[in-house]
Every structure is written in C-alpha cells, then in structure tokens.
Motif scaffolding. Structure first.
Motif, PDB file in Angstrom:
ATOM      1  N   GLU A 318      29.599 -31.165 -39.601  1.00  0.00           N
ATOM      2  CA  GLU A 318      29.160 -31.585 -40.937  1.00  0.00           C
ATOM      3  C   GLU A 318      27.653 -31.435 -41.094  1.00  0.00           C
ATOM      4  O   GLU A 318      27.165 -31.060 -42.170  1.00  0.00           O
ATOM      5  N   ILE A 319      26.897 -31.713 -40.033  1.00  0.00           N
ATOM      6  CA  ILE A 319      25.433 -31.629 -40.129  1.00  0.00           C
ATOM      7  C   ILE A 319      24.983 -30.198 -40.357  1.00  0.00           C
ATOM      8  O   ILE A 319      24.119 -29.939 -41.210  1.00  0.00           O
ATOM      9  N   VAL A 320      25.568 -29.244 -39.599  1.00  0.00           N
ATOM     10  CA  VAL A 320      25.090 -27.861 -39.680  1.00  0.00           C
ATOM     11  C   VAL A 320      25.913 -27.006 -40.633  1.00  0.00           C
ATOM     12  O   VAL A 320      25.574 -25.841 -40.865  1.00  0.00           O
ATOM     13  N   GLY A 321      27.023 -27.563 -41.171  1.00  0.00           N
ATOM     14  CA  GLY A 321      27.766 -26.842 -42.193  1.00  0.00           C
ATOM     15  C   GLY A 321      28.668 -25.739 -41.684  1.00  0.00           C
ATOM     16  O   GLY A 321      29.058 -24.856 -42.459  1.00  0.00           O
ATOM     17  N   TYR A 322      29.018 -25.763 -40.384  1.00  0.00           N
ATOM     18  CA  TYR A 322      29.938 -24.775 -39.818  1.00  0.00           C
ATOM     19  C   TYR A 322      31.247 -25.455 -39.444  1.00  0.00           C
ATOM     20  O   TYR A 322      31.265 -26.650 -39.124  1.00  0.00           O
ATOM     21  N   SER A 323      32.342 -24.686 -39.432  1.00  0.00           N
ATOM     22  CA  SER A 323      33.600 -25.219 -38.924  1.00  0.00           C
ATOM     23  C   SER A 323      33.535 -25.279 -37.404  1.00  0.00           C
ATOM     24  O   SER A 323      32.637 -24.687 -36.771  1.00  0.00           O
ATOM     25  N   ILE A 335      21.217 -20.918 -34.715  1.00  0.00           N
ATOM     26  CA  ILE A 335      21.068 -21.757 -35.908  1.00  0.00           C
ATOM     27  C   ILE A 335      19.780 -22.575 -35.890  1.00  0.00           C
ATOM     28  O   ILE A 335      19.545 -23.374 -36.798  1.00  0.00           O
ATOM     29  N   THR A 336      18.932 -22.377 -34.863  1.00  0.00           N
ATOM     30  CA  THR A 336      17.646 -23.085 -34.816  1.00  0.00           C
ATOM     31  C   THR A 336      16.622 -22.367 -35.682  1.00  0.00           C
ATOM     32  O   THR A 336      16.546 -21.131 -35.686  1.00  0.00           O
ATOM     33  N   HIS A 337      15.832 -23.125 -36.422  1.00  0.00           N
ATOM     34  CA  HIS A 337      14.786 -22.539 -37.263  1.00  0.00           C
ATOM     35  C   HIS A 337      13.821 -21.748 -36.377  1.00  0.00           C
ATOM     36  O   HIS A 337      13.386 -22.234 -35.327  1.00  0.00           O
ATOM     37  N   PRO A 338      13.486 -20.523 -36.751  1.00  0.00           N
ATOM     38  CA  PRO A 338      12.624 -19.682 -35.897  1.00  0.00           C
ATOM     39  C   PRO A 338      11.320 -20.364 -35.496  1.00  0.00           C
ATOM     40  O   PRO A 338      10.822 -20.160 -34.383  1.00  0.00           O
ATOM     41  N   ASP A 369      24.748 -22.219 -45.135  1.00  0.00           N
ATOM     42  CA  ASP A 369      24.275 -21.729 -46.434  1.00  0.00           C
ATOM     43  C   ASP A 369      22.777 -21.449 -46.426  1.00  0.00           C
ATOM     44  O   ASP A 369      22.164 -21.265 -47.482  1.00  0.00           O
ATOM     45  N   GLN A 370      22.174 -21.439 -45.202  1.00  0.00           N
ATOM     46  CA  GLN A 370      20.764 -21.131 -44.990  1.00  0.00           C
ATOM     47  C   GLN A 370      19.804 -22.212 -45.501  1.00  0.00           C
ATOM     48  O   GLN A 370      18.592 -21.995 -45.519  1.00  0.00           O
ATOM     49  N   THR A 371      20.327 -23.351 -45.879  1.00  0.00           N
ATOM     50  CA  THR A 371      19.444 -24.473 -46.186  1.00  0.00           C
ATOM     51  C   THR A 371      18.996 -25.104 -44.870  1.00  0.00           C
ATOM     52  O   THR A 371      19.639 -24.949 -43.833  1.00  0.00           O
ATOM     53  N   VAL A 372      17.894 -25.816 -44.927  1.00  0.00           N
ATOM     54  CA  VAL A 372      17.294 -26.397 -43.723  1.00  0.00           C
ATOM     55  C   VAL A 372      17.692 -27.863 -43.613  1.00  0.00           C
ATOM     56  O   VAL A 372      17.677 -28.595 -44.608  1.00  0.00           O
ATOM     57  N   VAL A 373      18.036 -28.269 -42.401  1.00  0.00           N
ATOM     58  CA  VAL A 373      18.326 -29.675 -42.151  1.00  0.00           C
ATOM     59  C   VAL A 373      17.487 -30.121 -40.949  1.00  0.00           C
ATOM     60  O   VAL A 373      17.440 -29.453 -39.915  1.00  0.00           O
ATOM     61  N   TRP A 374      16.804 -31.224 -41.109  1.00  0.00           N
ATOM     62  CA  TRP A 374      16.002 -31.800 -40.023  1.00  0.00           C
ATOM     63  C   TRP A 374      16.899 -32.664 -39.146  1.00  0.00           C
ATOM     64  O   TRP A 374      17.712 -33.442 -39.646  1.00  0.00           O
ATOM     65  N   VAL A 375      16.742 -32.538 -37.815  1.00  0.00           N
ATOM     66  CA  VAL A 375      17.525 -33.354 -36.883  1.00  0.00           C
ATOM     67  C   VAL A 375      16.604 -33.906 -35.803  1.00  0.00           C
ATOM     68  O   VAL A 375      15.535 -33.345 -35.523  1.00  0.00           O
TER      69      VAL A 375
END
Length: 657
Positions: A318-323, A335-338, A369-375
């Motif tokens: 759910e956090i990263v938006g992948y199944s 999936i880590t921000h460059p 969806d290429q949006t950024v999520v902070w963790v």
C-alpha cells in the motif's frame, strides 16, 4: 520372567529332513506351525496322493483326506500333548487307505506350542516305519533340549532388551494376530497409562487409550501396513485415566506365514510429548509472527543481499503502490528515489562490514504512479547461525518501512509557518518599536500640550485674582460672579488637563510590584480624602494582603470613595468596603447609600468626559474612565450595581499576585 517378550527362534528347515530314510518308506514326514497349519510336506506326498506337496501346505492337505475324517486333523488348541489319529487318505488312483497321523509338539518353557513335527504312516507299519518313529522321537527329544537351551538364552536376551528399552523410555509390544493376545513391556504399559504388571493385553486395551479423534486414522494406517507389508510409523495421542493427554510415536512390522497371511505384529512406542509441544509452540510462534507481519501498521520486508524483495507485507504494498507479485519482481534500488540511493547503499555497506548493527534513514520511494512517498527506513541484517565467535555469513535484510508522508507535509507546513512567524515577529518588533516611539512622542506631546495649555490658564487665573484684588469691591455683583465663574472654569480646565495626562499614562508606566496590606492602604486613602465627619466608612475585617502595584490600587479606591462622597445627596452618608476570594484573586466592593444611578446610565458612566450632573467642584467626568482603564490593564473587570434611590455599589476584581 514376569513380562516376557516373544521372539521367533529359528527352527529346523525342511531340507534337513528331506533326505531322511523315511522318505523312501510308506511314511510321509510333515511339519506344522503352532496353529496346526502345515509348513512342510515330504515329496512322497505327491507320489501317494497325486497332489504336489507345495499345493497342500496350510490347510489344503485336508482335500486329500476323506471328508468324514477331516475333523480329525491336527488340533491347534491341544495343550502341548502328542497327537495321533487314524484317518483315510486318498491315494493316486482315487481310492482311500487308512493312515496313522502322529505329531509331537515343540514347546517353550511356558508350555506354549512353537511348532509340530509329525508323519503320516500306513496302518500296517513296516520295520522301516518303526525305525522312523524311533528316529522321530529321538529328533523330537533333541529339538526339545535345544529349545530349552535356546529359551534360557532368549530369556537373558529379553531381559537385556527390556532394560535397554526402559532406559531409553521406550515400550515394546508383540501382538499375536491369531489369538488377539498382546504382550507389552513394562514401560509400554506406563506409556499408555496402565500400571505395570499385566503384560498380556488385548488390542482393545490399546484402543481404549487412543484419542477418539486419532483412533480411526491410526487403525486405517495399521490396516494399510498389514495389506502392503510396509512399516507402521504413526504419531498419535493417548489419554490417560487422569485426563492428561500424551503424544506417542510407534514403529511396528507385520510378520506373515508362508501362505502370506499376517500372524504377528511386533513394534515399539515412545513418548514425543515434549517434541510435539515444542512443535506446537513453534507453529504458534510462526502464526503470531505471520499475523504480526501481515497486520502490522508499518511495512515489513525481507530483502536479499542484492536488493531483491523476498517477502513483503500488505502495508508495504500500500505504501509503494505495487501489488505483492509486482513488488517481488523488483529490487529496492528500482523504487528508491535516485537522490537517496547512494546514502542507502552506503549504510548497507557499513552493515555488511559489521561497522553498525542497524541503521535508520529517511528516504523517498517512487510509487508505481511515479509520485514520491517519504518513508522512515529501519534496516538490520540476519546472518547464518554458527557456533564460533565470528559472525555468520549474511543471509538477508529485515526492513521496517514507516510512511512519514503526512509528517513530512506537516514539517513543510511548520517550516512555512515558522518563516511566517519569524516575519510576524519581525513586524511585531518593528511595530513595538514604533509604538514605543509613538508613546514617547505622545508623552512629549502631552507634556508640551499640558505646558502650553497650563501657561495661559495660569495667566488667566492670575489676571482674575489681580482684578479681584484691585477692583473686587468696585465691581457690580454680577461682574464679581462672572469673575468667580471664570476662576472656576480655569480650575476645571487645569483638572481636565491633569486627568488627560494621567489617563494617557495608564498601562505605559512600569511600576514596582510589592506586598500591599489592603486595610492599611484604605486607611491611607481615607486620610488623604479627609471625608466629612458626618460620613461613616465601614471596612471589612478580613481584607487580604496582595503583591501588586500599590499606586494603581490606591488610585482605584481613591476615585471610588471620592465619587461616593462627592455625589452623595446627604451629608450623613455611609460607605461599605469588603472583599471576596476568587480563583485567581479577590473581588472588592465599594458601596454607598446615595441617590443611585439609573440602569440606562450604567455603561455611560465609565466613558471619558461623561458626567450625570454637575457638582460644585466642577467634575471633569474622567475619574471612572481612569478607574476602568486601570482595572482592565491589570486583567480585572469592573461593574456597577445601582438603582435610583437605592445607593450604588462598584465591584472590581484584582489579581492576588
């Protein structure tokens, strides 16, 4: 032995008798098991009956005996006694001839039959047959002696086996499928909840102890092993008479006669309750871990050393938006921000080199969806277990991922608010400085105004006095009255200027805070006012001591008491002063029995320059305005209670410190 265990001992083989001289005489040698089933027939059987010896084993030899004589066959229930019977045997040509069937039982020390040795002999024995009988008796005697020696050795062996089994806490059983009798070792009885001492048991004794939920499938497993010849190795539960439950494992094997029929089953059992409890606890722990893993409020993952996702929970998906399947096909690098990848990899290298045990890092993931999520990422390393002091080889990483997007948004908002607050603080500081400058300018202005206004007023007052002194008696009464009125107006104007100056300075002048005994302060105020002797001022006895600005409280009481005297309609008035405790201070009351104030004038009297009537002292209408401003500047409140003809009471609150 008290609790023997039956063990099959080797017997004489048929080949050892196949060349006996009797094989060529009119006798047919045979051997049977303990139940009377033939297990060997001499070759002469086929020459006499026409039926092969192999085909006649078991009970099939009865087919060659006259139907009326078949009941004379070997009695397997015989009490270990020699057997003899005359019966008719069908010959090769189909006719019957009388033969004598004789047999000698071979028994153990307990008179249990182990096998039978015997022969069919023609009714008219020949010398060779007599010789055979003698040899047969000799053979039986020798075999009996051998068996007795063997049984002694067997008993010794069984005792050693029993001791070994008891030491290993294992039980052993021997089940005779023909008689349904079972012999148990002592520990076998104990494992099933019986008191030892009754070694001969039945199948039902065992079945009564097996857990009802396990009995059916255990019996089905036993039947499968009986049919297939495979080893019997179940794990099942038993219930003791005290209600306690125990886990047992068994290993057993069926034994068969030459005809392939199961005749015996032997095996052993041992208690595995501790292992089962450990397994159940392990399963319970695994289930709890699985529940915690899947239901955690944060993302949890096992990650391979190369970054491949090995195991992930639903929250991480759910956090990263992948199944689940999509994420397992990726690495965390994917999936880590460059901009955050280098810092993450550096921490991993320190973890692998044992510089650190764990690390915590705030980073960004790119959702599907290429949006950024902070963790907030917490990572530790799992290594291979080993006995040496050196750490084992790395296996995988455990990662805990907490979504901090809301917190980061709040931090950004807080940063923006902080910048705005800094700007407001700067603006407030500038405003405060400006206000202070304006106050200084106002003070200077008020001083200049009062000086500039008072100077001509003093000149007018002096001029009026000079005229009065020089021409007072020469002036007409009307002019004298005008001259007095002018002096009165000049005095009122001066009081008004002083009141304005005092009003403007309230709240802008720092004053010392000191202990003030209110009773002493009131005595000082009354003394300075010097009320008429006809006035009575009553002061409550329980007035407090406050830590406050003495001058301000002095001004409030002085104005209220002065007003009560000044506006009283009689010279013999009364004033009452009291105090009531409040949560943060006191409420003071100054009441009189004067003419009172109409209800529609209660708000008006606190306005500046507001007077209800003119007094002989030319009231300026600023006294109550000053009182209200002082009280409110000290975080208090003031109110009036009055009606026409019923006197007036002013109430105000004042902080205790």
């Amino acid at each position: 032995m008290d609790n023997p265990v039956l063990i099959v001992m080797p017997t004489a083989t048929p080949s050892s008798l196949s060349n006996h001289p009797a094989n060529f005489q009119p006798q047919i040698f045979w051997k049977a098991d303990a139940q009377g089933h033939l297990i060997y027939l001499a070759p002469q059987w086929q020459a006499v009956t026409g039926q092969s010896a192999t085909a006649s084993l078991g009970d099939r030899y009865l087919e060659c005996i006259h139907p009326d004589d078949r009941h004379l066959g070997l009695d397997s229930q015989s009490l270990a006694q020699p057997y003899a019977a005359a019966l008719r045997l069908r010959l090769l040509d189909g006719t019957y001839a009388k033969w004598i069937a004789q047999a000698q039982p071979i028994t153990d020390a307990n008179q249990q039959i182990l096998e039978w040795l015997g022969a069919f002999t023609l009714a008219q024995p020949q010398p060779s047959a007599l010789q055979f009988n003698a040899e047969l008796e000799l053979c039986v005697a020798q075999r009996t002696a051998e068996m007795e020696g063997s049984m002694i050795r067997v008993r010794d062996y069984v005792e050693r086996v029993t001791v070994a089994l008891d030491a290993a806490k294992m039980g052993m059983w021997d089940w005779d499928l023909i008689t349904n009798q079972t012999v148990w070792s002592p520990y076998h009885e104990m494992l099933l909840g019986y008191e030892s001492g009754t070694p001969r048991r039945t199948y039902q004794d065992w079945a009564e102890r097996v857990h009802p939920d396990d009995l059916a499938w255990v019996e089905a497993e036993m039947e499968h092993c009986r049919r297939s010849g495979s080893d019997y190795n179940p794990e099942y539960r038993v219930i003791w008479p005290d209600g306690s439950q125990h886990w047992l494992t068994a290993f057993g094997r069926f034994h068969y006669n030459p005809a392939g029929q199961p005749i015996r089953m032997v095996g052993m059992i041992w208690d595995i309750s501790d292992r089962k409890q450990a397994e159940l606890k392990l399963i319970e722990t695994q289930e709890r871990f699985q529940a915690t893993f899947e239901q955690a409020a944060v993302g949890i993952a096992h990650v391979a050393l190369n970054g491949q996702w090995l195991r992930v929970n639903q929250k991480l998906c759910e956090i990263v938006g992948y199944s689940h399947a999509e994420l397992l096909a990726l690495t965390f690098q994917d999936i880590t921000h460059p901009e955050d990848l280098a810092a993450d990899l550096a921490c991993i290298q320190r973890l692998l080199s044992d510089e650190i045990n764990t690390y915590v890092l705030e980073k960004r993931y790119l959702r599907q969806d290429q949006t950024v999520v902070w963790v907030n990422l917490t990572v530790s390393l799992v290594r291979q277990a080993q006995n040496s002091a050196e750490p084992g080889a790395p296996k995988y990483f455990i990662s805990v991922i907490e979504d901090i997007g809301d917190r980061k948004a709040a931090e950004l908002t807080l940063q923006n608010r902080s910048r705005e607050l800094n700007q407001l603080n700067l603006l407030f500081a500038q405003t405060t400085a400006l206000v202070e400058k304006r106050n200084q300018e106002l003070d200077q202005f008020a001083y200049l105004v009062s000086h500039d206004l008072k100077a001509p007023l003093r000149a007018i007052s002096n001029l009026a006095h000079w005229i009065e002194d020089d021409l007072g008696r020469q002036l007409p009464p009307e002019n004298q009255q005008h001259l007095q009125l002018m002096q009165s107006r000049v005095g009122r104007m001066e009081k008004l200027i002083n009141g304005l100056l005092e009003y403007s300075r309230i709240g802008r002048v720092n004053m010392e805070i000191q202990p003030v005994a209110v009773a002493d302060l009131l005595a000082e105020v009354i003394d300075s006012i010097d009320p008429p002797a006809t006035f009575k001022i009553q002061i409550a006895a329980d007035l407090p001591t406050l830590k406050t600005k003495r001058l301000l409280l002095h001004q409030v009481f002085s104005n209220l008491i002065s007003n009560a005297i000044k506006h009283h309609d009689r010279p013999d008035g009364q004033i009452q002063i009291s105090a009531q405790p409040q949560p943060n201070g006191y409420e003071f009351a100054v009441g009189d029995d004067g003419p009172g104030i109409a209800a529609n004038q209660h708000e008006r009297i606190f306005g500046i320059f507001q007077t209800l009537h003119q007094s002989k002292d030319e009231n300026t209408g600023i006294g109550l305005a000053i009182v209200k401003k002082i009280v409110e500047s000290e975080a208090g409140q003031i109110s009036v209670e009055s009606s026409l003809g019923e006197g007036t009471t002013f109430r105000f609150t004042w902080s205790a410190s």
